[in-house]
Design a protein around this motif. Structure first.
Motif, mmCIF file in Angstrom:
data_model
loop_
_atom_site.group_PDB
_atom_site.id
_atom_site.type_symbol
_atom_site.label_atom_id
_atom_site.label_comp_id
_atom_site.label_asym_id
_atom_site.label_seq_id
_atom_site.Cartn_x
_atom_site.Cartn_y
_atom_site.Cartn_z
ATOM 1 N N LEU A 1 0.824 -1.200 0.000
ATOM 2 C CA LEU A 1 0.000 0.000 0.000
ATOM 3 C C LEU A 1 0.862 1.255 0.000
ATOM 4 O O LEU A 1 0.554 2.231 -0.686
ATOM 5 N N SER A 2 1.966 1.241 0.758
ATOM 6 C CA SER A 2 2.849 2.413 0.822
ATOM 7 C C SER A 2 3.407 2.731 -0.560
ATOM 8 O O SER A 2 3.373 3.883 -1.010
ATOM 9 N N ALA A 3 3.930 1.713 -1.262
ATOM 10 C CA ALA A 3 4.517 1.937 -2.583
ATOM 11 C C ALA A 3 3.451 2.354 -3.597
ATOM 12 O O ALA A 3 3.673 3.243 -4.427
ATOM 13 N N TYR A 4 2.265 1.716 -3.528
ATOM 14 C CA TYR A 4 1.185 2.011 -4.469
ATOM 15 C C TYR A 4 0.669 3.434 -4.271
ATOM 16 O O TYR A 4 0.434 4.179 -5.229
ATOM 17 N N PHE A 5 0.491 3.816 -3.012
ATOM 18 C CA PHE A 5 -0.010 5.159 -2.686
ATOM 19 C C PHE A 5 0.974 6.215 -3.182
ATOM 20 O O PHE A 5 0.585 7.226 -3.769
ATOM 21 N N LYS A 6 2.278 5.985 -2.962
ATOM 22 C CA LYS A 6 3.308 6.932 -3.389
ATOM 23 C C LYS A 6 3.313 7.071 -4.915
ATOM 24 O O LYS A 6 3.439 8.179 -5.464
ATOM 25 N N LYS A 7 3.166 5.950 -5.616
ATOM 26 C CA LYS A 7 3.189 5.978 -7.075
ATOM 27 C C LYS A 7 1.994 6.727 -7.630
ATOM 28 O O LYS A 7 2.113 7.530 -8.560
#
Length: 745
Positions: A675-681
């Motif tokens: 979720l952290s990586a997806y949200f940042k992207k």
């Protein structure tokens, strides 16, 4: 004897004698320096080290006395006295005043204080520069140290003493489960004898004091009045025992070091400075050998070079003399026989040169023109002062004309710019030649013309002529505009560079409009042309949320402010380029592509902006560009994404509750890492930063629209700790909550 006198007058023997005299002088100087260095260096090192330590100890003592006095003044001020005697209820107004007093003291950077903490045991409360905090949280989170735990301070507070300086230690702040170093600090405790109502801890920056009072890279140690080590620089020798320091000051040799010490009568502190002597001795011996070797080599090389150089200089001169001797010998009074013959022939060369100069004067006008233009080209290319191009020292000034043509004119006419500049140059030269016959006009760049004007009249006459020419130039403002910079009047030819640079500096003061401007005074820069920290945060927020209207208003408001303070065209262009760069970075962060205003994909946005000749054109182009960027970002966000849609909605509904990345990930049945990586992207920002932006945005509304206390606003926006809320608010907005509320009302 006559033969010897003739030889001594020879250039060869004079060169050799001169070189040998210089070598003898160099030899005597090096021998003297070698002897002096060998005999005095060690004594000088000892004396210098003793003076350095005495200076450092004196300044340390003065500084500690000043810190103690400053902290005691805080202890006895009225606000602290009220809090000491208030056992039942805490007056937060008094707490706020004490916090202000602490920050006022800490603003004096020369005290080297990192923080001052007041502890009120009856209320189990501490006041420090950031506000109030519980003691256990203070020493377990904000000032964490392995040597000074919370239990250590509990024991120290019950001990009976009024002042104590503890050994330095590294303190850290725990933030998001990570330690952030604060620095190497001396804790100093001050309190009353017996049962004290207030305990004070001053944290003194050890490294700042060392850098302030000691030479760089000093090996320094500090001992307490009981001999306990308080501080040691890296690489310093272990502290001396009392038996090794018999007097109040002195030095001893220990383990390959000179160890200097001095004891303070007032504080009982012992100051120690270490200096390695074995290394110095070996270096002195090595240096002596190197110097002796270099001296011998230098003598050999110097003598050999002198002989070779003398023969090489003398040989060609002798051949010249022989050639001249065969032509027309004659006397010439010098101390060197060869130059007698050369001087005789120089008279013939001077006569030839006189004839050539007479011929050159007949072409003076043409030569002067090419000399001036060559000189100006040298200024433009930065290659220095050309030789042989100086003009007579009489008053002159320089006028620079910069032309900016509109793109429509350049696209519609072939070679339009070159032809237009040529015609303008001819017109300018015609106008000035009639009034100032000695003036010269040149084109030194594609769009720059320069007039060099010799005049003893006041510059007012020149400005009157330029004003008349301005009316002619303004007839063509549909094709472009002129900027005319007029230098002051200068008196000497060597000031041509200064005059040219001054005139160019005038043109850089152009205001943003499409009329011809005549500038003869450099105006001081006024106003702030870039976005403030708060405006920049507002800009990025509106951009990420796709708020076109708010972005247009923000840019227009800032341009209006620059217009009010009479910002230059260069300042407007710089601001516009900064806005474009910020927008481009945001587009890259959220992986969005945007078309430039007007849909012209062949031109970069700043190319359109740099061609704007008025504030209105610039505002139209810039606001259209940022609105287009915002629209592209908004369209990107409006694309349906179930994960991001749920995440944003959940944050909007539950921002006031305890909310973390893991909680949201469990709701979505995915891992926190994914979720952290997806949200940042997708959003171009970290989850925590986005959550803080939402919460601080809601906090702004509460601070503006309600009279809630800061603590209540913090709780309602999801912050359980007021200090954490204040720090986050200030980091995002650049202001504290109180300052923000005051500015918005």
């Amino acid at each position: 004897m006559a033969f010897l006198r003739g030889k001594m007058n020879s250039l060869l023997y004079k060169l050799l004698a001169s070189f040998l005299a210089i070598i003898a002088l160099m030899l005597s100087f090096n021998v003297f320096s070698y002897t002096f260095f060998r005999d005095t260096i060690q004594d000088e090192i000892i004396k210098n080290s003793s003076l350095n330590l005495g200076f450092a100890s004196e300044n340390y003592e003065k500084h500690l006395a000043l810190v103690r006095k400053s902290v005691l003044q805080l202890y006895f001020n009225d606000h602290v006295a009220i809090l000491k005697n208030d056992r039942q209820n805490i007056s937060y107004e008094m707490v706020y005043q004490v916090q202000k007093d602490i920050n006022y003291m800490l603003s004096n950077e020369s005290l080297c204080l990192n923080n001052v903490v007041l502890y009120f045991p009856q209320n189990n409360l501490m006041i420090e520069k950031e506000g109030t905090v519980k003691p256990e949280r203070m020493f377990e989170k904000f000032y964490l140290s392995d040597e000074y735990s919370f239990s250590f301070w509990q024991q120290e507070f019950v001990k009976d003493y009024s002042f104590k300086m503890f050994p330095s230690a590294v303190f850290s702040e725990v933030f998001s489960h990570q330690k952030k170093p604060i620095g190497l600090l001396y804790p100093i405790v001050m309190k009353e004898y017996g049962q004290s109502k207030v305990y004070m801890i001053a944290f003194l920056d050890a490294r700042k004091m060392t850098e302030a009072f000691l030479p760089k890279d000093s090996q320094f140690s500090l001992l307490g009045d009981d001999g306990e080590p308080l501080y040691r620089t890296s690489g310093s020798t272990p502290a001396l025992s009392p038996s090794e320091m018999p007097g109040r000051e002195g030095y001893v040799k220990r383990n390959g070091y000179y160890v200097f010490y001095t004891k303070s009568k007032d504080s009982g502190l012992t100051y120690i400075l270490s200096m390695p002597y074995a290394n110095i001795s070996s270096q002195i011996k090595h240096l002596n050998l190197v110097l002796a070797g270099l001296l011998g080599v230098a003598i050999l090389i110097s003598v050999g070079a002198s002989v070779i150089f003398s023969f090489r200089v003398n040989g060609p001169l002798k051949r010249i003399v022989d050639a001249l001797r065969r032509q027309k010998p004659g006397p010439f009074a010098t101390q060197i026989a060869e130059f007698d013959y050369i001087g005789e022939k120089m008279s013939l060369l001077l006569k030839s040169n006189e004839d050539a100069m007479h011929h050159l004067k007949q072409n003076e006008t043409t030569l002067r023109y090419y000399a001036y233009i060559n000189r100006l080209k040298m200024i433009r290319t930065g290659t220095g002062e050309p030789k042989g191009t100086s003009f007579a020292d009489k008053p002159f000034l320089v006028i620079v004309y910069d032309m900016a043509f509109k793109r429509r004119f350049l696209e519609q006419t072939a070679n339009g710019m070159e032809r237009a500049v040529f015609l303008y140059k001819e017109y300018i030269q015609l106008e000035f030649k009639e009034r100032f016959p000695d003036s010269q006009t040149f084109q030194i760049e594609r769009n720059r013309i320069v007039t060099l004007l010799f005049t003893e009249d006041d510059v007012v006459d020149v400005l009157a002529l330029l004003d008349r020419m301005k009316r002619t130039f303004d007839l063509d403002k549909a094709y472009g505009c002129f900027t005319i910079g007029v230098s002051p009047i200068y008196s000497h030819s060597y000031e041509l560079i200064s005059a040219y640079e001054q005139a160019v500096a005038m043109t850089e003061q152009r205001m943003l409009n499409d009329e011809t401007q005549i500038l003869c005074n450099v105006r001081p820069s006024t106003g702030r042309y870039s976005l403030s920290a708060a405006e920049e945060q507002e800009f990025y927020t509106h951009l990420r949320y796709g708020n076109e209207t708010e972005l247009r208003q923000l840019v227009s408001r800032h341009l209006a402010g620059m217009t009010r303070v009479h910002a230059t065209a260069a300042a407007f262009q710089s601001f516009a380029r900064d806005i474009v760069v910020k927008a481009q970075k945001t587009l890259q962060a959220v992986e969005v592509e945007s078309e430039p205003p007007g849909g012209d994909v062949r031109r970069a946005p700043w190319e359109e902006i740099e061609e704007c000749l008025t504030v209105e054109q610039l505002e139209m182009e810039l606001t259209a560009y940022v609105a287009g960027v915002a629209a592209a970002i908004r369209r990107k966000k409006e694309e349906r994404d179930p994960i991001i849609g749920f995440a944003l909605g959940y944050i909007e509904e539950h921002y006031s509750e305890e909310l973390s990345l893991d909680i949201l990930a469990r709701k979505l049945n995915i891992t926190g890492t994914y979720l952290s990586a997806y949200f940042k992207k997708k959003q171009g920002v970290n989850f925590v930063d986005y959550l803080n932006e939402v919460r601080i945005g809601k906090a702004k509304e509460l601070l503006t629209d309600t009279d809630l206390q800061i603590q209540e606003v913090a709780v309602r926006t999801g912050y359980l700790n007021a200090n954490s809320f204040i720090r986050t608010f200030k980091k995002i907005t650049g202001l504290s909550p109180g300052e923000y509320r005051k500015n918005t009302r």
